[in-house]
Design a protein around this motif. Structure first.
Motif, PDB file in Angstrom:
ATOM      1  N   ARG A   1       0.842  -1.188   0.000  1.00 11.46           N
ATOM      2  CA  ARG A   1       0.000   0.000   0.000  1.00 11.46           C
ATOM      3  C   ARG A   1       0.879   1.240   0.000  1.00 11.46           C
ATOM      4  NH1 ARG A   1      -4.309   0.847   4.322  1.00 11.46           N
ATOM      5  NH2 ARG A   1      -2.702   0.075   5.740  1.00 11.46           N
TER       6      ARG A   1
ATOM      7  N   GLN B   1      -3.964  10.387  -0.118  1.00 12.54           N
ATOM      8  CA  GLN B   1      -4.584   9.150  -0.594  1.00 12.54           C
ATOM      9  C   GLN B   1      -3.867   7.945  -0.003  1.00 12.54           C
ATOM     10  OE1 GLN B   1      -4.896   8.762  -4.847  1.00 12.54           O
ATOM     11  NE2 GLN B   1      -6.273   7.002  -4.717  1.00 12.54           N
TER      12      GLN B   1
ATOM     13  N   GLY C   1      -3.765   3.790  -0.772  1.00 17.69           N
ATOM     14  CA  GLY C   1      -4.280   2.761  -1.656  1.00 17.69           C
ATOM     15  C   GLY C   1      -3.173   1.874  -2.171  1.00 17.69           C
ATOM     16  N   THR C   2      -3.550   0.851  -2.929  1.00 19.93           N
ATOM     17  CA  THR C   2      -2.543   0.010  -3.558  1.00 19.93           C
ATOM     18  C   THR C   2      -1.832   0.863  -4.610  1.00 19.93           C
ATOM     19  OG1 THR C   2      -4.055  -0.701  -5.280  1.00 19.93           O
ATOM     20  CG2 THR C   2      -3.999  -2.034  -3.269  1.00 19.93           C
TER      21      THR C   2
ATOM     22  N   ARG D   1      -1.603   0.423  -7.647  1.00 21.98           N
ATOM     23  CA  ARG D   1      -2.461   0.539  -8.807  1.00 21.98           C
ATOM     24  C   ARG D   1      -3.540   1.601  -8.599  1.00 21.98           C
ATOM     25  NH1 ARG D   1      -3.746  -4.268 -12.694  1.00 21.98           N
ATOM     26  NH2 ARG D   1      -4.968  -3.064 -14.196  1.00 21.98           N
ATOM     27  N   GLN D   2      -4.115   1.595  -7.389  1.00 18.49           N
ATOM     28  CA  GLN D   2      -5.164   2.589  -7.105  1.00 18.49           C
ATOM     29  C   GLN D   2      -4.626   4.015  -7.181  1.00 18.49           C
ATOM     30  OE1 GLN D   2      -6.454   1.120  -3.353  1.00 18.49           O
ATOM     31  NE2 GLN D   2      -8.213   0.027  -4.189  1.00 18.49           N
ATOM     32  N   VAL D   3      -3.478   4.251  -6.538  1.00 17.55           N
ATOM     33  CA  VAL D   3      -3.012   5.641  -6.512  1.00 17.55           C
ATOM     34  C   VAL D   3      -2.566   6.100  -7.889  1.00 17.55           C
ATOM     35  CG1 VAL D   3      -2.390   5.658  -4.075  1.00 17.55           C
ATOM     36  CG2 VAL D   3      -0.663   5.039  -5.756  1.00 17.55           C
TER      37      VAL D   3
ATOM     38  N   GLU E   1      -3.802   4.729 -10.958  1.00 15.14           N
ATOM     39  CA  GLU E   1      -4.881   4.740 -11.940  1.00 15.14           C
ATOM     40  C   GLU E   1      -6.102   5.526 -11.479  1.00 15.14           C
ATOM     41  OE1 GLU E   1      -5.713   0.792 -13.211  1.00 15.14           O
ATOM     42  OE2 GLU E   1      -3.697   0.491 -14.015  1.00 15.14           O
ATOM     43  N   GLU E   2      -6.299   5.611 -10.165  1.00 19.51           N
ATOM     44  CA  GLU E   2      -7.448   6.374  -9.667  1.00 19.51           C
ATOM     45  C   GLU E   2      -6.996   7.386  -8.625  1.00 19.51           C
ATOM     46  OE1 GLU E   2     -10.018   3.304  -8.110  1.00 19.51           O
ATOM     47  OE2 GLU E   2      -9.407   2.067  -9.808  1.00 19.51           O
TER      48      GLU E   2
ATOM     49  N   ALA F   1      -6.862  10.291  -6.134  1.00 18.71           N
ATOM     50  CA  ALA F   1      -7.985  10.912  -5.438  1.00 18.71           C
ATOM     51  C   ALA F   1      -8.023  12.412  -5.650  1.00 18.71           C
ATOM     52  CB  ALA F   1      -7.904  10.604  -3.947  1.00 18.71           C
TER      53      ALA F   1
END
Lengths: 365, 284
Positions: free
Chosen positions: A206, A217, A219-220, A222-224, A226-227, A229
């Protein structure tokens, strides 16, 4: 990784001389995870680490380590050890004595110290270097000694304060991999501080992105990526093209925005109303670029002129000026068989991106 | 570039000439004189002899040698004990007091140490500042005999030489990496262990440098025993001074000087060798 919480940070803030360095931080760290605190210098990530290690006390809030409030506990009573940025190896001691230091401080009998030191050195592949002084080792080897010196004490959590920042690029890549493998093998929670987004993405379970004393933010990787915040996360992690636009209409829960003269329709995830300002973010590697003779249907494409061209071995990076005047960064992965990746300055190209790969954020401020 | 070179050669030439005349030539003269026969009417007789050196092995001179070593050693020890905490606090401080404290340390150098030793006389004498102060406070009722004692000599030597201990120690401790202290704390070392296992061993070069700067002059500051110790305290420096100025035995005075220089030289070489060994080890 398990669901057991090993470190819990509750409403922690810190100020130095009335300057807020950290503002109301909440963070739960799970047992066995590789967590990275990522942010530019001055964002408070090192201060947060030093509060977990016990070198600083929070101005407000509490830190729980293994369920116990750590308030007032000195560093060595926290079952947490730090690998310092410059390694901080004791220069007058041999590698073995450095590694044994913590064990001896804790009164481990000498006949137990030796095998544990040897085991720790074997783990970092330095079993034959025990009699050397730190100055006789390379940067990467010193780094490993610093890790061995910390893990030999079997801490619950290992804190790493930009441990790779003084190594050269290739060694850093190797050490990143070794650290990751070591962490998996040991099962110890790693809290890793870095300002290098690539390092954070490639190593962590994470990522905690920080900016100006707050967490922006969690997140994983990938989350930070690709998505993101918010805009600051998107800007800090990787390159990004930003379009500022307005919501022109909303139908069936979908918003329509005008990007550089072309309408796009996206799901309304942020409760936009008509007329709201919106930001559309597109990563350079999501943009597809075509020669003018490669495409026939250009109705959903932007026309532009190649302004700059950078060959990077695995990728080709372009700066393309659209008809509207906006300059876009693009990255294409190199393929030796594909002649179409050869561009000349001033060449006319067509480009577009896959609908759905962009990130839409409300306008900030 | 050529101009730079000329300037450099010129500077080096001036310094070399200066050292050649006033240090090397003077020393060679002393060395030469130490092998000549003493003569009460002139400086010396042009007859080669080793008798000046053999005289030194008589018990009288050996005792002075050992006493000087003892006093210089004790003085060095006191300077370490007083200077180390001072240098440590000074080096750890980040506030503006640091500059002020350093300045206070250096200001005495603006006055000749001979004059400062006279000031010590005024402080230590029977009706001096210190006795008056202690009587005034009611700690003592009769003045203490301080002046013309070994204690006074020790106070004078430590007072004069303390900055020579503090400054190299300060230089060493100031560049001390704070993270090493944090690392030791992180690994579970208490204050005492952090000091004995990490700080002290790493500041040893500073202690050694300071000790050399204190120990060697402590044996030769002849005017301090003269002024503060009366006739009782005799250092090597006083012995040499007496040979030249009182008994006019220049060859013997020279022989003592040469012996002292040799002892100092041996100590410096030993220090140099030990530091060379240490750094050699580090870079093997």
């Amino acid at each position: 990784m398990s669901d057991k919480t090993v470190v819990e940070i509750k409403g922690v803030s810190k100020s130095f001389n009335d300057q807020d360095v950290l503002k109301c931080i909440d963070l739960t760290i799970k047992h066995g995870e590789f967590l990275t605190l990522l942010g530019p210098s001055g964002c408070g990530k090192t201060t947060l680490l030093r509060m977990i290690s016990g070198f600083e006390e929070p101005t407000n809030g509490d830190i729980y380590i293994d369920g116990k409030n750590a308030k007032g506990l000195p560093p060595h009573e926290r079952h947490v050890h730090t690998v310092f940025q410059s390694y901080a190896l004791f220069p007058h001691m041999t590698v073995s004595d450095n590694v044994a230091f913590g064990l001896r401080c804790n009164g481990i009998p000498e006949n137990e110290v030796k095998p544990r030191v040897e085991e720790a050195l074997r783990m970092v592949k330095l079993e034959n270097f025990g009699n050397r002084k730190p100055a006789q080792l390379s940067g990467g080897q010193q780094q490993r000694v610093a890790i061995a010196r910390a893990v030999v004490n079997r801490p619950l959590v290992l804190l790493l304060d930009e441990p790779l920042s003084s190594l050269d690029y290739r060694l850093r890549k190797t050490m990143q991999m070794e650290l990751r493998q070591l962490q998996r093998k040991l099962g110890i929670t790693f809290i890793f501080v870095t300002h290098d987004q690539e390092e954070a993405l490639s190593m962590s379970d994470r990522v905690v992105v920080m900016s100006e004393g707050v967490i922006t933010q969690i997140g994983t990787p990938r989350q930070v990526y690709e998505e993101p915040a918010c805009l600051s996360v998107a800007k800090f992690i990787g390159e990004v093209n930003i379009f500022e636009t307005n919501v022109s209409s909303i139908t069936d829960g979908k918003i329509t925005v005008n990007i550089e003269g072309m309408p796009h329709t996206y799901p309304n995830k942020h409760n936009f109303s008509v007329g709201d300002k919106a930001l559309v973010l597109v990563r350079p590697e999501d943009v597809r670029v075509y020669d003018s003779n490669e495409v026939t249907d250009t109705s959903n494409m932007y026309r532009g002129i190649v302004e700059d061209f950078t060959y990077k071995g695995t990728t080709v990076d372009l700066m393309v000026r659209l008809d509207s005047g906006k300059v876009l960064a693009t990255t294409e992965f190199f393929d030796e068989d594909d002649d179409s990746l050869v561009y000349t300055l001033g060449e006319k190209v067509w480009l577009h991106w896959v609908n759905g790969w962009e990130v839409i954020l409300p306008h900030e401020g | 570039m050529k101009g730079d070179n000329n300037f450099r050669n010129f500077s080096v030439a001036i310094i070399s000439t200066w050292l050649g005349i006033f240090a090397l030539f003077a020393f060679l003269l002393v060395l030469f004189a130490s092998f000549m026969q003493p003569d009460s009417n002139k400086i010396f007789n042009f007859h080669f002899t080793l008798s000046n050196y053999t005289t030194l092995f008589s018990s009288l001179y050996v005792i002075v040698f050992f006493k000087s070593f003892y006093i210089a050693g004790a003085c060095t020890l006191f300077c370490i004990l007083l200077g180390y905490p001072f240098a440590y606090i000074l080096a750890r401080k980040t506030s503006r007091w640091k500059d002020l404290l350093l300045l206070l340390l250096i200001i005495p150098f603006w006055t000749s140490s001979l004059i400062r030793s006279y000031a010590m006389v005024a402080i230590l004498k029977t009706k001096g500042v210190l006795n008056n102060f202690l009587i005034h406070l009611g700690i003592i009722h009769h003045p203490l005999q301080l002046l013309f004692t070994n204690t006074a000599v020790m106070i004078g030597l430590v007072y004069n030489l303390l900055p020579f201990m503090i400054l190299p120690l300060y230089a060493n401790l100031e560049k001390f990496d704070n993270r090493l202290i944090e690392a030791a704390r992180d690994l579970g070392a208490g204050k005492v262990r952090t000091f004995t296992k990490v700080i002290l061993p790493l500041s040893l070069p500073g202690i050694l440098a300071g000790s050399i700067l204190v120990f060697l002059p402590a044996m030769t500051l002849f005017y301090i025993p003269d002024l503060l110790g009366g006739a009782k305290a005799l250092l090597l420096g006083n012995l040499i001074e007496n040979q030249f100025l009182l008994t006019h035995n220049w060859p013997l005075g020279s022989a003592i000087s040469v012996t002292l220089t040799a002892v100092m030289g041996i100590m410096l070489v030993a220090h140099w060798l030990s530091s060379k060994n240490r750094s050699g080890e580090d870079f093997l």
